[in-house]
Design a protein around this motif. Structure first.
Motif, mmCIF file in Angstrom:
data_model
loop_
_atom_site.group_PDB
_atom_site.id
_atom_site.type_symbol
_atom_site.label_atom_id
_atom_site.label_comp_id
_atom_site.label_asym_id
_atom_site.label_seq_id
_atom_site.Cartn_x
_atom_site.Cartn_y
_atom_site.Cartn_z
ATOM 1 N N ALA A 7 10.075 38.860 -14.794
ATOM 2 C CA ALA A 7 9.770 37.463 -14.476
ATOM 3 C C ALA A 7 8.944 37.360 -13.198
ATOM 4 N N ARG A 8 9.255 38.243 -12.221
ATOM 5 C CA ARG A 8 8.494 38.225 -10.979
ATOM 6 C C ARG A 8 7.040 38.603 -11.225
ATOM 7 N N VAL A 9 6.803 39.617 -12.042
ATOM 8 C CA VAL A 9 5.432 40.013 -12.370
ATOM 9 C C VAL A 9 4.702 38.906 -13.108
ATOM 10 N N ALA A 10 5.408 38.239 -14.031
ATOM 11 C CA ALA A 10 4.790 37.151 -14.783
ATOM 12 C C ALA A 10 4.369 36.010 -13.852
ATOM 13 N N VAL A 11 5.205 35.681 -12.892
ATOM 14 C CA VAL A 11 4.877 34.603 -11.946
ATOM 15 C C VAL A 11 3.678 34.989 -11.089
ATOM 16 N N MET A 12 3.652 36.234 -10.628
ATOM 17 C CA MET A 12 2.519 36.674 -9.802
ATOM 18 C C MET A 12 1.215 36.701 -10.597
ATOM 19 N N LEU A 13 1.288 37.116 -11.855
ATOM 20 C CA LEU A 13 0.088 37.085 -12.686
ATOM 21 C C LEU A 13 -0.387 35.662 -12.909
ATOM 22 N N ALA A 14 0.564 34.753 -13.134
ATOM 23 C CA ALA A 14 0.191 33.346 -13.307
ATOM 24 C C ALA A 14 -0.450 32.807 -12.037
ATOM 25 N N GLY A 15 0.105 33.171 -10.866
ATOM 26 C CA GLY A 15 -0.492 32.740 -9.599
ATOM 27 C C GLY A 15 -1.887 33.283 -9.421
ATOM 28 N N LEU A 16 -2.086 34.540 -9.814
ATOM 29 C CA LEU A 16 -3.418 35.124 -9.718
ATOM 30 C C LEU A 16 -4.398 34.390 -10.627
ATOM 31 N N GLY A 17 -3.995 34.106 -11.836
ATOM 32 C CA GLY A 17 -4.882 33.398 -12.762
ATOM 33 C C GLY A 17 -5.260 32.027 -12.247
ATOM 34 N N VAL A 18 -4.283 31.297 -11.714
ATOM 35 C CA VAL A 18 -4.569 29.957 -11.172
ATOM 36 C C VAL A 18 -5.514 30.056 -9.986
ATOM 37 N N SER A 19 -5.288 31.037 -9.111
ATOM 38 C CA SER A 19 -6.140 31.189 -7.934
ATOM 39 C C SER A 19 -7.579 31.513 -8.333
ATOM 40 N N ILE A 20 -7.749 32.417 -9.297
ATOM 41 C CA ILE A 20 -9.112 32.750 -9.763
ATOM 42 C C ILE A 20 -9.776 31.523 -10.369
ATOM 43 N N TRP A 21 -9.041 30.793 -11.179
ATOM 44 C CA TRP A 21 -9.622 29.599 -11.825
ATOM 45 C C TRP A 21 -10.051 28.570 -10.793
ATOM 46 N N ILE A 22 -9.194 28.319 -9.800
ATOM 47 C CA ILE A 22 -9.535 27.321 -8.772
ATOM 48 C C ILE A 22 -10.791 27.745 -8.008
ATOM 49 N N ASN A 23 -10.868 29.000 -7.638
ATOM 50 C CA ASN A 23 -12.026 29.459 -6.876
ATOM 51 C C ASN A 23 -13.298 29.471 -7.714
ATOM 52 N N VAL A 24 -13.195 29.871 -8.972
ATOM 53 C CA VAL A 24 -14.389 29.866 -9.829
ATOM 54 C C VAL A 24 -14.899 28.449 -10.040
ATOM 55 N N VAL A 25 -14.009 27.509 -10.244
ATOM 56 C CA VAL A 25 -14.403 26.113 -10.501
ATOM 57 C C VAL A 25 -15.041 25.487 -9.273
ATOM 58 N N THR A 26 -14.513 25.809 -8.089
ATOM 59 C CA THR A 26 -14.967 25.125 -6.870
ATOM 60 C C THR A 26 -16.124 25.815 -6.156
ATOM 61 N N LEU A 27 -16.499 27.005 -6.608
ATOM 62 C CA LEU A 27 -17.647 27.651 -5.966
ATOM 63 C C LEU A 27 -18.913 26.829 -6.227
ATOM 64 N N PRO A 28 -19.835 26.802 -5.279
ATOM 65 C CA PRO A 28 -21.093 26.046 -5.494
ATOM 66 C C PRO A 28 -21.924 26.643 -6.620
ATOM 67 N N ALA A 29 -22.904 25.888 -7.037
ATOM 68 C CA ALA A 29 -23.731 26.328 -8.178
ATOM 69 C C ALA A 29 -24.465 27.628 -7.870
ATOM 70 N N ASP A 30 -24.871 27.802 -6.646
ATOM 71 C CA ASP A 30 -25.572 29.039 -6.272
ATOM 72 C C ASP A 30 -24.828 29.669 -5.095
ATOM 73 N N PRO A 31 -23.693 30.352 -5.366
ATOM 74 C CA PRO A 31 -22.858 30.869 -4.268
ATOM 75 C C PRO A 31 -23.404 32.127 -3.636
ATOM 76 N N GLY A 32 -24.408 32.735 -4.283
ATOM 77 C CA GLY A 32 -24.878 34.014 -3.757
ATOM 78 C C GLY A 32 -24.022 35.157 -4.302
ATOM 79 N N ILE A 33 -24.184 36.318 -3.717
ATOM 80 C CA ILE A 33 -23.485 37.505 -4.198
ATOM 81 C C ILE A 33 -22.192 37.787 -3.433
ATOM 82 N N VAL A 34 -22.103 37.317 -2.189
ATOM 83 C CA VAL A 34 -20.964 37.681 -1.339
ATOM 84 C C VAL A 34 -19.683 37.058 -1.848
ATOM 85 N N ALA A 35 -19.689 35.739 -2.103
ATOM 86 C CA ALA A 35 -18.462 35.059 -2.504
ATOM 87 C C ALA A 35 -17.929 35.568 -3.843
#
Length: 381
Positions: A7-35
């Protein structure tokens, strides 16, 4: 903290997925290569921590994840999710000083990444605040984990103590049963052995039939007495006992010993009664065994705080009328068993020769359980 690892691994994976989704959605249209590169590195570091990285690798992975999150924060503040999580994991895995050092990687990386993008220091304050918040959260979880471990250790140690106490009580009960078995058998069989020796002597000397019948009847009486003593021992083990006065009077009458009482008879607990009875019984049996024909006396004194018992015999007078000695002994456990009984009752026992060449056994037992008194040493007779 989630106790179930899956259950702990499942929660951490879910947190990782949410974090990736939030960052991908909110990155600017042309974020460059660094971000995007920093987001990929932070995600891989998070996966490595979920996979169970051990030892010094945890510090490296946590530092990389903390720095990657701070680099993302130059473009978008949602990258600080990785910085906060990394700081929290570092605080859980390491002591406060090491976790603080690892967390400073985030603000440092943010400063280095923010220099080319605009006014210094950019979102440095937010990065430091998130790292500090992660440290506090991780330290709290570490404290909770340590308390849980201490509670588990205390519970385990308490259980071990209880098991050790139970084993000690079981060993004590075995010793107690062994002493009862020895006392009943040694006294009854010892007296019966003497009686059989007398019968054998009479038969070899062609004694009259009436004398043989009398001695045989005495043998039957000994067997009956032994069975009665066995019943009394069972009652005592159950916390019941017959009056001490009746038991000692019958015992001294059987051994033709004088009984004196000082202070009047007192009602005693079953264990104390049994200890006193066995003490007198063993001392009288030893007197018959080692000093046949000697004058034997028993004295019981009831004081204000304890009861004392003294059994003594004189030097046997050698002569043709001296009764035959016992062919078998009690195995050398008589005096030692008496001492164990008295010490278990928080009393003390002394045994040794008297100036007139006899032998004396003296014991003191308190009415109530207290700290054991002085315990004297001595050898078995």
């Amino acid at each position: 903290m989630i106790p179930d690892p899956r259950a702990r691994v499942a929660v951490m994976l879910a947190g990782l997925g949410v974090s990736i989704w939030i960052n991908v959605v909110t990155l600017p249209a042309d974020p460059g290569i660094v971000a995007p590169l920093a987001l990929a590195v932070a995600s891989l570091a998070w996966l490595a921590l979920i996979a169970g990285t051990r030892g010094g690798h945890v510090a490296v992975v946590a530092a990389v994840m903390c720095a990657a999150g701070a680099v993302i924060a130059v473009t978008d503040t949602n990258g600080l999710i990785f910085t906060g999580v990394a700081a929290s994991m570092a605080a859980v895995a390491f002591d406060p000083v090491a976790a603080l050092v690892l967390s400073t990687v985030g603000p440092v990386a943010h400063c280095l990444a923010a220099i080319p993008h605009g006014p210094f220091p950019g979102r440095l304050l937010a990065t430091a605040a998130v790292a500090l918040a992660g440290l506090v959260a991780g330290a709290s979880r570490r404290e909770i984990d340590q308390r849980a471990r201490r509670s588990t250790l205390v519970a385990t140690e308490r259980r071990r103590t209880e098991l050790a106490r139970a084993e000690a009580e079981l060993a004590g009960e075995r010793n107690r049963l062994g002493r009862e078995l020895h006392d009943v058998l040694a006294h009854t069989l010892g007296a019966l052995s003497i009686q059989l020796t007398v019968i054998d002597t009479l038969a070899r000397n062609n004694a009259p039939r009436e004398k043989l019948i009398t001695q045989i009847e005495l043998g039957h009486e000994l067997v009956s007495t032994g069975l009665d003593e066995a019943r009394q021992a069972v009652l005592a083990l159950r916390g019941e006992s017959a009056p001490l006065a009746a038991q000692l009077e019958r015992l001294c009458e059987f051994h033709q010993a004088e009984l004196e009482v000082d202070g009047g008879w007192h009602e005693l607990e079953a264990d104390t009664t049994l200890t006193l009875y066995r003490l007198v019984q063993e001392a009288l049996t030893n007197a018959v065994r080692h000093a046949p024909g000697a004058r034997v006396g028993a004295r019981v004194g009831f004081g204000p705080r304890d009861v004392t018992v003294r059994v003594s015999n004189t030097r046997p007078a050698p002569g043709p009328d001296t009764p035959p000695t016992l062919r078998v002994s009690g195995g050398g456990f008589g005096l030692r068993g008496m001492r164990e009984r008295v010490e278990q009752a928080c009393g003390d026992l002394q045994a040794g020769p008297t100036p007139d060449g006899g032998w004396q056994v003296t014991a003191r037992i308190p009415y109530r359980q207290a700290n054991p008194g002085n315990r004297s040493d001595g050898s078995d007779r």
